[in-house]
Design a protein around this motif. Sequence first.
Motif, PDB file in Angstrom:
ATOM      1  N   GLU A 318      -0.357  36.744 -10.537  1.00  0.00           N
ATOM      2  CA  GLU A 318       0.883  36.876 -10.986  1.00  0.00           C
ATOM      3  C   GLU A 318       1.261  37.409 -12.307  1.00  0.00           C
ATOM      4  OE1 GLU A 318       4.917  36.119 -11.040  1.00  0.00           O
ATOM      5  OE2 GLU A 318       3.537  35.540  -9.425  1.00  0.00           O
ATOM      6  N   ASN A 321       1.542  41.339 -11.601  1.00  0.00           N
ATOM      7  CA  ASN A 321       2.797  41.702 -11.093  1.00  0.00           C
ATOM      8  C   ASN A 321       3.905  41.571 -12.270  1.00  0.00           C
ATOM      9  OD1 ASN A 321       1.902  42.194  -8.386  1.00  0.00           O
ATOM     10  ND2 ASN A 321       2.163  39.708  -8.000  1.00  0.00           N
ATOM     11  N   GLN A 322       3.888  40.636 -13.056  1.00  0.00           N
ATOM     12  CA  GLN A 322       4.612  40.425 -14.082  1.00  0.00           C
ATOM     13  C   GLN A 322       4.615  41.485 -15.167  1.00  0.00           C
ATOM     14  OE1 GLN A 322       6.960  37.882 -14.446  1.00  0.00           O
ATOM     15  NE2 GLN A 322       7.701  38.529 -16.164  1.00  0.00           N
ATOM     16  N   PHE A 324       3.801  44.626 -14.408  1.00  0.00           N
ATOM     17  CA  PHE A 324       4.634  45.792 -13.759  1.00  0.00           C
ATOM     18  C   PHE A 324       6.078  45.659 -13.708  1.00  0.00           C
ATOM     19  CE2 PHE A 324       6.425  47.856 -10.009  1.00  0.00           C
ATOM     20  CZ  PHE A 324       5.755  49.140 -10.068  1.00  0.00           C
ATOM     21  N   ARG A 325       6.409  44.303 -13.334  1.00  0.00           N
ATOM     22  CA  ARG A 325       7.945  44.142 -13.629  1.00  0.00           C
ATOM     23  C   ARG A 325       8.544  44.368 -15.091  1.00  0.00           C
ATOM     24  NH1 ARG A 325       6.856  39.848 -10.020  1.00  0.00           N
ATOM     25  NH2 ARG A 325       6.733  38.404 -11.810  1.00  0.00           N
ATOM     26  N   PHE A 695       2.387  51.246 -10.633  1.00  0.00           N
ATOM     27  CA  PHE A 695       2.166  50.463  -9.087  1.00  0.00           C
ATOM     28  C   PHE A 695       0.895  50.440  -8.540  1.00  0.00           C
ATOM     29  CE2 PHE A 695       3.035  50.195  -4.816  1.00  0.00           C
ATOM     30  CZ  PHE A 695       3.335  49.009  -4.770  1.00  0.00           C
ATOM     31  N   ALA A 698      -1.764  48.485 -10.374  1.00  0.00           N
ATOM     32  CA  ALA A 698      -1.617  46.877 -10.186  1.00  0.00           C
ATOM     33  C   ALA A 698      -2.245  46.554  -8.727  1.00  0.00           C
ATOM     34  CB  ALA A 698      -0.271  46.614 -10.219  1.00  0.00           C
ATOM     35  N   ASN A 699      -1.953  47.390  -7.625  1.00  0.00           N
ATOM     36  CA  ASN A 699      -2.660  47.105  -6.366  1.00  0.00           C
ATOM     37  C   ASN A 699      -4.182  47.038  -6.415  1.00  0.00           C
ATOM     38  OD1 ASN A 699      -0.178  47.072  -5.127  1.00  0.00           O
ATOM     39  ND2 ASN A 699       0.032  48.833  -4.572  1.00  0.00           N
ATOM     40  N   ILE A 702      -5.463  43.694  -7.894  1.00  0.00           N
ATOM     41  CA  ILE A 702      -4.924  42.406  -7.044  1.00  0.00           C
ATOM     42  C   ILE A 702      -6.152  42.416  -5.983  1.00  0.00           C
ATOM     43  CG2 ILE A 702      -3.078  41.595  -5.361  1.00  0.00           C
ATOM     44  CD1 ILE A 702      -1.025  42.737  -7.256  1.00  0.00           C
TER      45      ILE A 702
END
Length: 947
Positions: A318, A321-322, A324-325, A695, A698-699, A702
């Motif tokens: 999380e 993802n946060q 990246f956002r 992006f 981040a992948n 994860i």
Amino acid sequence: TYNVCEVYPGPNLNVVLGANGTGKSSIVCAICLGLAGKPSFLGRADKIGLFVKQGCMKGKVEIELFKSPDNIIITREIYVVSNSSEWFINGKPAILKTVEEHIAALNIQVDNLCQFLPQDKVGGFTKLSKTELLEATEKSIGSPEMYQFHCELKNFREKGRELEVNILFSEKYFYKCFHKVDTIKQENMLQNLCREKTTSLEKMKQRVERYKQDVERYHEYKRHVDLIEMLERKRPWVEYENVREQHEEVKQSRNQAKKELKRLKEMQVPQTKKIQEAEENLKNLDMKTRDNTAEIRNISQKCKEKQDALEMKDKQIEEINQAFRMKKDEETNRQKKIHQTQKIIEEWKNELDTMAVCENLQPRIDAVNIELKKLQEERANIDNDVSDLRAEKNNQEREKKRIIDRLGLLNNIMHLKEENLKVRFQDTHAALMWLRKNKDKFKKKTCEPMMLEINVKDSRHAKYVENHISSNDMRAFVFESQEDMETFLIRDHQKLRVNAVCAPAESCAEKLPSKPIEELHRYGFYSYLRELFDAPHPVMSYLCFQYHVHDVPVGTEKTRDMIERVIQETNLRSMYTAEERYSVKISNYTKQKLTSNICLKEAQFLTNSVDTDERGQLENQQQDINSVLKSLDARLTALFERQKYLEQKDNKLRQEKKELLERGNRRRQLESKIAVKYDSLRQLEQDAIDLEKEFKLANVKIKEINKQKGELVAELVHLMEMIIPLHVVKVALALQMTRVTAEKNRLQSMYKEGSIQLRAVQQRFHELDNRKQLLYEKCMELMKQARQVCRLGPDQDFPEEFQVAFQTLPNTLEEIDAFLNEERTRASCFTGLSASVVEEYNKQTQEIQQLTEYLEEKKTELNKYKQNISQVKEKWLNLLKVMIEQINGKFSKFFSSMQCVGEVDLHVENEEEYEKYGIRIRVKFHSSTELHELTPYHHSGGEKTIS
């Protein structure tokens, strides 16, 4: 006269005669001192050393006395320095006591004036009483047995009196009183007492007869009392026996309870063992359960840790993802800021293009600065003026406070004077209060009582003013008009006793004295009375008119010293010295000056005076200060208004200056701001973010985290498989513990029922044991009381007489109490009796017997004494009468040869009172007189000496 003298007296030495200075006294003194006499017998000196001839240190007397078969030579050596003597008998040293014994054996009595009469002791002879004269005569010339008989008679008489008294009374008090009365009264007393004693004896016999019946009744009463006492003695023993029987019963019950208690305790031993075994099983099961629970808890903790790790991996995903956002949002915000910055730069460029070239504003700024400088200078001047005015105002206010304090002090003095007036003259004070409230009713000036209005300049002068003005006028009100005075006296019909006076119509306040004071200085006068005090004009006018205070001088001690000259030369009618007032009047008849003076009294009303001049000056100063303060306040107000105006003007100029300066700085500010914005724009363009690259990163992160989560899930499944068998074991242990606990509870319940029964028996045992102990103690206490009632010692056996007596008495408490009440009722019927009746009866009987025996014994003894007295009296009187007849015959013969009359006889007041017998000498030296008893007061010195 002599250094050595030797005298050879004749056979009957009676009188020593000789001219003055021939040594008569030397012979007499030598006889007295040589025969162990004291210097006091001679009446010349009190010390033995004074009899030695002057200039000599030692004297000597040697006397030879006739005695058969050999004479005695007594020698006495006297030493002046030590005032002492040494004695010798027949040349051998001796002591005074031995010398006195030899002299007494020869019946020599140098202290007896009938045997040895020195010239200086003639007066002492006449002072002898008749009794003393008789005894001295018996000792000197009587036979030895005569004086002995006399002494025996006196002793017999004394003893006889005691016997007579003892016959009648045995009390010492009567004997003491008996000897204080004369003979006749003694005889009357003895007769009366004899009758009284006989009567008393008869009364005692009658009283004994009366007592006899009471004694019989008392003995009957005593029998009831003895029976009551025996019942009271048996009662505690019966009570003790009852309690002892109770103690035995309780003791048996206690022993039975003890056996039951032992049986129950033995029954509980197997149950206790089974309960202990159950508790041991429970303990083992509890330990296994705890171990199983600990292992489950350990695996559960590991499962929880794996679950927490999985949650942590989810959080990490999380967070990626946060992040990246957030970068995506940040890039969007950067694009917006670039757009806004470009827009602001465009607006400022347009403003800068439209702004005209700045005009020249400096002259206007300089003008504003000059005007501001002038305003500051004026404001500084005003601040200085305000400070000066405030300082001056503070000074004036301090001065005003000083004046107010001083006026307050003066008002306090006036208040003291008013309090003095209120205490002394209440009506006057009440009228004063009315006057102050009603001043509008008067047309002219009114003055309060003079003691309030008059103010002495020096308190030392107050006494002159008060002594000159009457006390009535000191408390009088003063009015300028008669109408005002009448209005005051009516005073709303108040019934107050006050004084009021009216000032003279023509003012006398400034009236001049008859002589200037300077002319009176030579007499010690220093001022007229008017000058010593202040007062309102009406009061001063009245005092000058009524008391002439303007013409009464006041002087000093100098005036007092020359007062006669002052009166003659000055023609003053009234004047004062330091401590006195002098008044001079001229007689209407003789025209002479009559002067009177009085001492001045201390001042009472004017001791607290107020200086009116000072008070007026202070009030004027107060008014001036108030005016100055008012003026200062007005000036300060004007300055404050000017300050306010200048401050407002200063603010306007400063605002204008600020606006001018801002107009000159606006273009430079815009150019500077545009440059800064261009720098910000370039920085924003450089901070661009690559979202596609972010992006992909981040992948990758994860995927790695998901791989780790798969591993954690596999471990968690393995732990769950391990914990299931442990829970199965835990349930089995729990079931087993439940069965063991139920068995234990069943055993404990049975044990509890047995314990309750055991406690009940145990409690009953303790109660019985306590009761047994109490009954035992009560038994001991009752036995102690019973022994005390019977007066028995701790180790004493029970008397046999008590056992015999107790057998005839009841054996129960109820019967004993009933018998006791019956006997007490019978005993209470015998009222008015006591053991004293028997004691009195026995005492009276014994006294009657003793008194009868005592009287018989004393009567016999008295008769014997009376017989002895009669025999001795007859012998003594025969010898005494013969001796007195011989003395009387020779005494009368000698007096007859001198044509005088003299007699000596025996004086007897009462034949039985031998101590009062005496020799009476009666003489008559003139034919015209009667025979008189020789006394030291009736006869002359020569007559006494001849007699």
